[in-house]
Every structure is written in C-alpha cells, then in structure tokens.
Design an enzyme around this catalytic site. Structure first.
Site, PDB file in Angstrom:
ATOM      1  N   SER A  45      62.028  83.086 -11.870  1.00  0.00           N
ATOM      2  CA  SER A  45      62.006  82.003 -12.734  1.00  0.00           C
ATOM      3  C   SER A  45      63.350  82.107 -14.097  1.00  0.00           C
ATOM      4  O   SER A  45      62.479  82.180 -14.716  1.00  0.00           O
ATOM      5  CB  SER A  45      60.310  81.575 -12.922  1.00  0.00           C
ATOM      6  OG  SER A  45      59.915  82.914 -14.056  1.00  0.00           O
ATOM      7  N   HIS A 158      56.178  82.705  -9.156  1.00  0.00           N
ATOM      8  CA  HIS A 158      55.482  84.155  -8.721  1.00  0.00           C
ATOM      9  C   HIS A 158      54.043  84.003  -7.643  1.00  0.00           C
ATOM     10  O   HIS A 158      54.288  85.381  -6.926  1.00  0.00           O
ATOM     11  CB  HIS A 158      55.203  84.590  -9.554  1.00  0.00           C
ATOM     12  CG  HIS A 158      56.400  84.891 -10.708  1.00  0.00           C
ATOM     13  ND1 HIS A 158      55.854  85.733 -11.620  1.00  0.00           N
ATOM     14  CD2 HIS A 158      57.597  85.232 -10.212  1.00  0.00           C
ATOM     15  CE1 HIS A 158      57.268  86.255 -12.082  1.00  0.00           C
ATOM     16  NE2 HIS A 158      58.086  84.993 -11.865  1.00  0.00           N
ATOM     17  N   GLN A 166      52.992  80.119 -14.176  1.00  0.00           N
ATOM     18  CA  GLN A 166      52.969  81.454 -13.912  1.00  0.00           C
ATOM     19  C   GLN A 166      52.097  82.402 -13.896  1.00  0.00           C
ATOM     20  O   GLN A 166      51.301  83.495 -13.655  1.00  0.00           O
ATOM     21  CB  GLN A 166      54.112  81.578 -14.092  1.00  0.00           C
ATOM     22  CG  GLN A 166      54.693  82.816 -13.694  1.00  0.00           C
ATOM     23  CD  GLN A 166      56.260  82.912 -14.249  1.00  0.00           C
ATOM     24  OE1 GLN A 166      57.161  82.034 -13.219  1.00  0.00           O
ATOM     25  NE2 GLN A 166      56.968  83.618 -14.966  1.00  0.00           N
ATOM     26  N   GLU A 167      51.338  82.602 -15.803  1.00  0.00           N
ATOM     27  CA  GLU A 167      50.816  84.344 -15.735  1.00  0.00           C
ATOM     28  C   GLU A 167      49.388  83.428 -16.625  1.00  0.00           C
ATOM     29  O   GLU A 167      49.982  83.147 -17.663  1.00  0.00           O
ATOM     30  CB  GLU A 167      51.593  85.068 -16.416  1.00  0.00           C
ATOM     31  CG  GLU A 167      53.480  85.525 -15.887  1.00  0.00           C
ATOM     32  CD  GLU A 167      54.522  85.786 -15.846  1.00  0.00           C
ATOM     33  OE1 GLU A 167      54.276  86.902 -17.469  1.00  0.00           O
ATOM     34  OE2 GLU A 167      55.014  85.993 -15.617  1.00  0.00           O
ATOM     35  N   GLU A 208      53.745  89.908  -8.960  1.00  0.00           N
ATOM     36  CA  GLU A 208      53.326  90.955 -10.643  1.00  0.00           C
ATOM     37  C   GLU A 208      52.324  91.357 -10.368  1.00  0.00           C
ATOM     38  O   GLU A 208      51.537  92.088 -11.170  1.00  0.00           O
ATOM     39  CB  GLU A 208      53.983  90.434 -11.886  1.00  0.00           C
ATOM     40  CG  GLU A 208      55.355  89.428 -11.874  1.00  0.00           C
ATOM     41  CD  GLU A 208      55.375  89.036 -13.249  1.00  0.00           C
ATOM     42  OE1 GLU A 208      54.766  89.265 -14.037  1.00  0.00           O
ATOM     43  OE2 GLU A 208      56.987  89.012 -13.146  1.00  0.00           O
ATOM     44  N   ASP A 245      52.425  82.838 -19.667  1.00  0.00           N
ATOM     45  CA  ASP A 245      53.799  82.489 -19.518  1.00  0.00           C
ATOM     46  C   ASP A 245      53.316  81.437 -18.762  1.00  0.00           C
ATOM     47  O   ASP A 245      52.982  82.276 -17.102  1.00  0.00           O
ATOM     48  CB  ASP A 245      54.012  83.732 -19.228  1.00  0.00           C
ATOM     49  CG  ASP A 245      55.926  83.457 -19.365  1.00  0.00           C
ATOM     50  OD1 ASP A 245      56.012  82.359 -19.219  1.00  0.00           O
ATOM     51  OD2 ASP A 245      56.297  84.292 -18.431  1.00  0.00           O
ATOM     52  N   GLU A 288      53.971  81.775 -23.659  1.00  0.00           N
ATOM     53  CA  GLU A 288      55.428  81.785 -24.016  1.00  0.00           C
ATOM     54  C   GLU A 288      56.014  81.155 -22.651  1.00  0.00           C
ATOM     55  O   GLU A 288      54.887  80.287 -21.740  1.00  0.00           O
ATOM     56  CB  GLU A 288      55.183  83.495 -22.561  1.00  0.00           C
ATOM     57  CG  GLU A 288      56.909  83.945 -22.592  1.00  0.00           C
ATOM     58  CD  GLU A 288      56.677  84.915 -21.550  1.00  0.00           C
ATOM     59  OE1 GLU A 288      56.082  86.006 -21.862  1.00  0.00           O
ATOM     60  OE2 GLU A 288      57.749  85.136 -20.490  1.00  0.00           O
ATOM     61  N   ASP A 315      61.115  83.303 -23.864  1.00  0.00           N
ATOM     62  CA  ASP A 315      61.736  83.885 -22.739  1.00  0.00           C
ATOM     63  C   ASP A 315      63.321  83.387 -21.959  1.00  0.00           C
ATOM     64  O   ASP A 315      64.253  83.092 -22.872  1.00  0.00           O
ATOM     65  CB  ASP A 315      60.744  84.373 -21.685  1.00  0.00           C
ATOM     66  CG  ASP A 315      61.012  84.777 -20.415  1.00  0.00           C
ATOM     67  OD1 ASP A 315      63.239  85.490 -20.540  1.00  0.00           O
ATOM     68  OD2 ASP A 315      60.118  84.879 -19.636  1.00  0.00           O
ATOM     69  N   LYS A 340      64.196  91.299 -22.251  1.00  0.00           N
ATOM     70  CA  LYS A 340      64.751  91.962 -21.063  1.00  0.00           C
ATOM     71  C   LYS A 340      65.924  91.873 -20.774  1.00  0.00           C
ATOM     72  O   LYS A 340      66.926  90.885 -20.884  1.00  0.00           O
ATOM     73  CB  LYS A 340      64.977  90.169 -19.853  1.00  0.00           C
ATOM     74  CG  LYS A 340      63.264  89.647 -19.719  1.00  0.00           C
ATOM     75  CD  LYS A 340      63.097  88.379 -19.041  1.00  0.00           C
ATOM     76  CE  LYS A 340      61.609  88.377 -18.534  1.00  0.00           C
ATOM     77  NZ  LYS A 340      61.388  87.101 -18.049  1.00  0.00           N
ATOM     78  N   HIS A 368      59.166  93.565 -18.011  1.00  0.00           N
ATOM     79  CA  HIS A 368      59.496  94.199 -17.115  1.00  0.00           C
ATOM     80  C   HIS A 368      60.407  92.179 -16.340  1.00  0.00           C
ATOM     81  O   HIS A 368      60.164  91.114 -16.790  1.00  0.00           O
ATOM     82  CB  HIS A 368      58.536  94.260 -16.437  1.00  0.00           C
ATOM     83  CG  HIS A 368      57.353  92.778 -15.470  1.00  0.00           C
ATOM     84  ND1 HIS A 368      56.851  93.385 -14.879  1.00  0.00           N
ATOM     85  CD2 HIS A 368      57.133  92.120 -16.354  1.00  0.00           C
ATOM     86  CE1 HIS A 368      55.902  92.013 -14.792  1.00  0.00           C
ATOM     87  NE2 HIS A 368      55.945  91.581 -15.792  1.00  0.00           N
ATOM     88  N   ARG A 369      61.095  92.282 -14.986  1.00  0.00           N
ATOM     89  CA  ARG A 369      61.000  91.199 -14.221  1.00  0.00           C
ATOM     90  C   ARG A 369      59.785  90.881 -13.056  1.00  0.00           C
ATOM     91  O   ARG A 369      59.358  92.247 -12.564  1.00  0.00           O
ATOM     92  CB  ARG A 369      62.348  90.821 -13.684  1.00  0.00           C
ATOM     93  CG  ARG A 369      63.565  91.362 -14.991  1.00  0.00           C
ATOM     94  CD  ARG A 369      63.744  90.320 -15.624  1.00  0.00           C
ATOM     95  NE  ARG A 369      63.978  89.053 -14.986  1.00  0.00           N
ATOM     96  CZ  ARG A 369      64.655  88.281 -15.588  1.00  0.00           C
ATOM     97  NH1 ARG A 369      65.689  88.428 -16.426  1.00  0.00           N
ATOM     98  NH2 ARG A 369      63.977  86.908 -15.136  1.00  0.00           N
ATOM     99  N   SER A 370      60.247  89.856 -12.411  1.00  0.00           N
ATOM    100  CA  SER A 370      59.010  89.955 -10.917  1.00  0.00           C
ATOM    101  C   SER A 370      59.411  90.696  -9.844  1.00  0.00           C
ATOM    102  O   SER A 370      58.687  90.841  -8.851  1.00  0.00           O
ATOM    103  CB  SER A 370      58.935  88.322 -10.484  1.00  0.00           C
ATOM    104  OG  SER A 370      60.018  87.681 -10.623  1.00  0.00           O
ATOM    105  N   LYS A 391      54.771  94.146 -21.188  1.00  0.00           N
ATOM    106  CA  LYS A 391      53.966  93.828 -20.013  1.00  0.00           C
ATOM    107  C   LYS A 391      54.461  93.625 -19.605  1.00  0.00           C
ATOM    108  O   LYS A 391      56.463  94.349 -19.038  1.00  0.00           O
ATOM    109  CB  LYS A 391      54.178  91.706 -20.762  1.00  0.00           C
ATOM    110  CG  LYS A 391      55.521  90.862 -20.140  1.00  0.00           C
ATOM    111  CD  LYS A 391      54.897  89.786 -19.917  1.00  0.00           C
ATOM    112  CE  LYS A 391      56.143  88.877 -19.414  1.00  0.00           C
ATOM    113  NZ  LYS A 391      55.856  87.473 -19.252  1.00  0.00           N
TER     114      LYS A 391
HETATM  115  P1  PGA Z   1      61.208  86.945 -13.751  1.00  0.00           P
HETATM  116  O1  PGA Z   1      60.011  85.905 -14.932  1.00  0.00           O
HETATM  117  O2  PGA Z   1      60.916  87.750 -13.752  1.00  0.00           O
HETATM  118  O3  PGA Z   1      60.604  85.611 -12.384  1.00  0.00           O
HETATM  119  O4  PGA Z   1      62.228  86.100 -14.503  1.00  0.00           O
HETATM  120  C1  PGA Z   1      58.916  87.387 -15.502  1.00  0.00           C
HETATM  121  C2  PGA Z   1      59.079  85.914 -17.291  1.00  0.00           C
HETATM  122  O5  PGA Z   1      59.000  84.900 -16.594  1.00  0.00           O
HETATM  123  O6  PGA Z   1      58.539  86.336 -17.876  1.00  0.00           O
HETATM  124 ZN    ZN Z   2      58.733  84.465 -19.291  1.00  0.00          ZN
END
Ligand code: PGA
Ligand code: ZN
Length: 432
Positions: A45, A158, A166-167, A208, A245, A288, A315, A340, A368-370, A391
């Site tokens: 994403s 994800h 997403q999270e 994740e 998030d 987020e 982000d 990131k 991190h990344r996904s 995270k």
């Molecule tokens: P991504 O997602 O690593 O797939 O971009 C992580 C996030 O949105 O924080």
């Molecule tokens: Zn994010």
C-alpha cells in the site's frame, strides 16, 4: 585505520521477500576487511510519492517483479561511484546514491536502500560499534528501546478477505520494558486467535502476520481486540491500548472514502466523524493514515479535531520525504511521522526527515514494510535515534519477529543503560 576504512567492493544478488517476491541483497567490503550486507524491503500500500523501486517488468519472470536490473545497477554504476569512499561518511555516500537515482537511468530505491544500509552497517562494524550506537552518533546514555505496536488484525491491501481497514495493533502502554511489552503483545495475539476461533471465525494471517477475519463491520475488530486483551488477563486501555492504520489512501476514489465491505461511502468530514467516535469509544492511542494522501484538507480537519487527543501518524502523505514532510509540518498536518527508509531511499535522508520531526515536536514511529526480509536494521535505527516507537507487524512470522528479537538482544546488551520508551503514559485512553 579503524573508522577510516574505504569501500573496496560492492556486490548484489536477487533474493526473496516475505511475500515471495524478489528483492535485493547488497554486500559491501571495506579496506579493513570488514564486510556487511543489507536487504531492501518492499511495500504494497505504497504512497504515490515514494521513491520508486527498479523492477525488471519482464512478465514472464516473477510476474515482472524481478530485480536483476537493480542487481546490475548495484554491481555497476553504484559500485564504480562508491569505490574508494569512506564508509563512515554516510552523508557523502548517500548523496551519491540519491544522485544516481535521479539520473537518466535511475538505479532504483531498492538499490539505494540496500546499499545505504549495507554501507552504514559496515561503517559501524569498522568502528567496532553496535549498529544502534553508530546510528546514534555515539550518543550518551540512556538508550531508549521503542514501544512496539504489534499488528493483530488486518485487511485492506494486506489481506483481501479482511476488514476495509488495513491494520489494527496492540500497544502495550503499561509495559515497563521492551521484553515485557513483547510478552504482553504476544499473549494478546494468542488470545485473539482463541477469541476468533471461539466465534467460528478463520484465523488465517495476512502479509504482516495479523489475523484477517472477514468481519461485517470494521468496528467489530475493535470489540474482538478488547475481548482478547481481557482474555489475556490485561486491562484494556490501561495495560494494552490500540493503534490503527486504516491506510485510508487505499479507500480514496473520486474524492470520497469507499468502505466496500460495509458498502458505505464517506466524505472527508464523515471520515473524521468516524475516527472521533471510535477514539471516544475505544482505547485508541494512535491513528496512522486516517485520511488519504490526496486529501490534505481532510488531514487538516482531522488534525484540528483530534490532534490534541491522539497520535496522528503520517505515512503515505509524507513518505519519509523531508521536503514533503516539512510542507506538512508547516501546514499543521498530523503530529507524528512514520519512518520507512525505502520510501525515501537512503538512511541520511531518513535521518533528515526525523530531524524535522524532532524540531517540530512530532512523534516518530519506525516501520517495517509489508514485504520484509530477515534484515533487522530498523530495530537498531529505532534505538539509535531514540525514536520511541516501532511497528514491525505481528509477533508471528520470522521476518516480523526478527526485528523484535533484535530489540530483545539490544535491551539485554544495554542492561542498566536501557530505558523503555513509554510515549502513551500520559494519555488516558477511553475505556471500551
Ligand atoms: P506497506 O504498508 O508496507 O504495504 O506500504 C505498511 C503501512 O501502510 O504502514
Ligand atoms: Zn501505513
């Protein structure tokens, strides 16, 4: 010679990330015999203004996701420019990498990220410093181990079967050490599996490591999280709070937010209303990407309404880019930065964005990344820069846990020098 070692060789190879897609491993050698390696992670994403990865685009191989061109760049253009440079002069090395990625034939942010991290790791080794101490510029004690946000429930890009958002993450706000925080998060994670199974819901996991239950309403996940915290024997809100998030950029189309699972469309103002209601009803300490990266006006409304009550992390909107982030700070958008390295492409530019956050009293969350690997650099980055938060996904799946395990090792190594960051201590979260 120690500390003045120069780069004598750079090599690269194609490896797999946690999603089974190719990514890049870069290794550097220094004149004092030191060698170090780092891997590039990869997002799903992604923000539209992120630094761009170089991929082969040959659809017959790895569905176009091969990185052999990036490998060739690392071994070719990057290697020839870096040979002879002092590894400890990371800013100079990173300036060359950034320039090579701006050139007529960009080397790719995957190439620059892995190279930048590998050079930094080698420089640390060369100076006989743990990576986190090198990143901290030899800063004096205490070292802050970050408070983790542990992914537990997932959806969006994800986990297609899960929630629109997403999270959903557990934040062990009551912990007094990283080891304790990790234990609390892991216990809640296992309890959540039991809660889901008890309701006949699937316990399959997303990219994740979070569970991805197909819930009718996005809010249902919060109720499940509360039950899991209680079942694990903790007080919801006091011991363990929540971070979200929703990755709202993924929901944004034609100027509105489309929550397909619920079959509703929200305007920016309605989205802010939703967050306000949730923050009033559940112990949410961090949100987020509550608004889309294209919706700066919505972000401003969100910050005005909720910025004094909850951490608002940018982000996709900031993409760890110092210039874009500075614009956000100037406009009073968000109150924390998600960090990131591969969004901007080098460690030096990442540290620059973090510096802006510090000056503006914004919070910092290392991420991190996904698509991840066994590379643990972000754990050291979090401690070295005293960022305060990290995270790295669920307490499950080795590419996620590798970072947490590295933090356990750092905390143990530091002993009495370690302090645990408790960024949400002063917050009195709403009770569910
Ligand atoms: P991504 O997602 O690593 O797939 O971009 C992580 C996030 O949105 O924080
Ligand atoms: Zn994010």
């Amino acid at each position: 010679m120690a500390g003045k070692a120069t780069i004598t060789d750079v090599a690269a190879r194609q490896v797999l990330d946690s999603r089974g897609n190719p990514t890049l491993a870069v290794r550097v050698w220094l004149s004092d015999g030191v060698t170090a390696e780092a891997y590039a992670p990869s997002g799903a994403s992604t923000g539209t203004r992120e630094a761009v990865e170089l991929r082969d685009r040959d659809m017959a191989v790895f569905r176009g996701k091969g990185v052999l061109k990036a490998v060739a760049m690392a071994k070719g253009a990057v290697r020839s420019r870096l040979l002879g440079m002092e590894a400890r002069h990371l800013a100079a090395v990173d300036a060359v990498l950034a320039e090579l990625d701006q050139g007529p034939e960009p080397v790719g942010a995957n190439t620059t990220t892995a190279t930048s991290l590998a050079v930094a790791r080698a420089a640390a080794e060369s100076e006989h410093l743990p990576f986190y101490k090198f990143l901290g510029g030899g800063a004096s004690v205490p070292h802050f181990c970050p408070c983790p946000s542990l992914m537990c429930s997932t959806g969006g890009a994800h986990a297609k079967d899960g929630t629109d958002f997403q999270e959903y993450m557990f934040v062990p706000v009551g912990a007094t050490s990283f080891a304790q925080a990790l234990r609390m998060g892991a216990e809640c994670f296992h309890a959540l599996r039991d809660v889901l199974a008890g309701r006949g819901l699937p316990t399959s996991q997303g990219d994740e490591g979070g569970f991805a239950p197909p819930l009718a309403h996005n809010e249902d996940a919060l109720e499940l999280l509360c039950r899991a915290v209680e079942q694990a024997g903790y007080a919801c809100g006091e011991d363990v709070a929540f971070a979200l998030d929703p990755a709202a950029s993924e929901l944004w189309r034609d100027g509105a937010y489309h929550l397909e699972r619920e079959g509703v469309t929200y305007s920016s103002a309605q989205m802010v209303d939703l967050w306000e209601r949730w923050i009033g009803s559940y112990p949410i300490v961090s949100l987020e990407d509550g608004m889309a990266e294209q919706d700066w006006d919505g972000w401003r409304q969100l910050t005005e309404r909720l910025g004094s009550r909850v951490q608002l992390v940018g982000d996709d909107i900031f993409v760890t880019n110092p210039t874009i982030f500075q614009e956000g700070v100037d406009k009073g958008i968000a109150n924390a930065l998600l960090v990131k390295v591969n969004q901007i492409g080098t460690l030096s530019e990442t540290l620059q964005a973090m510096q802006i956050a510090r000056r503006a009293s914004y919070g910092l969350v290392i991420s991190h990344r996904s698509g991840e690997t066994e590379d643990t650099s972000i754990a050291d980055l979090a401690v070295g820069t005293a960022a305060g938060q990290i995270k790295s996904g669920a307490p499950s799946r080795s590419e996620r846990v590798a970072k947490y395990n590295r933090l356990l090792a750092i905390e143990e190594e530091l002993g009495a020098e370690a302090s645990f960051s408790r960024p949400f201590l002063a917050v009195a979260p709403a009770q569910a």
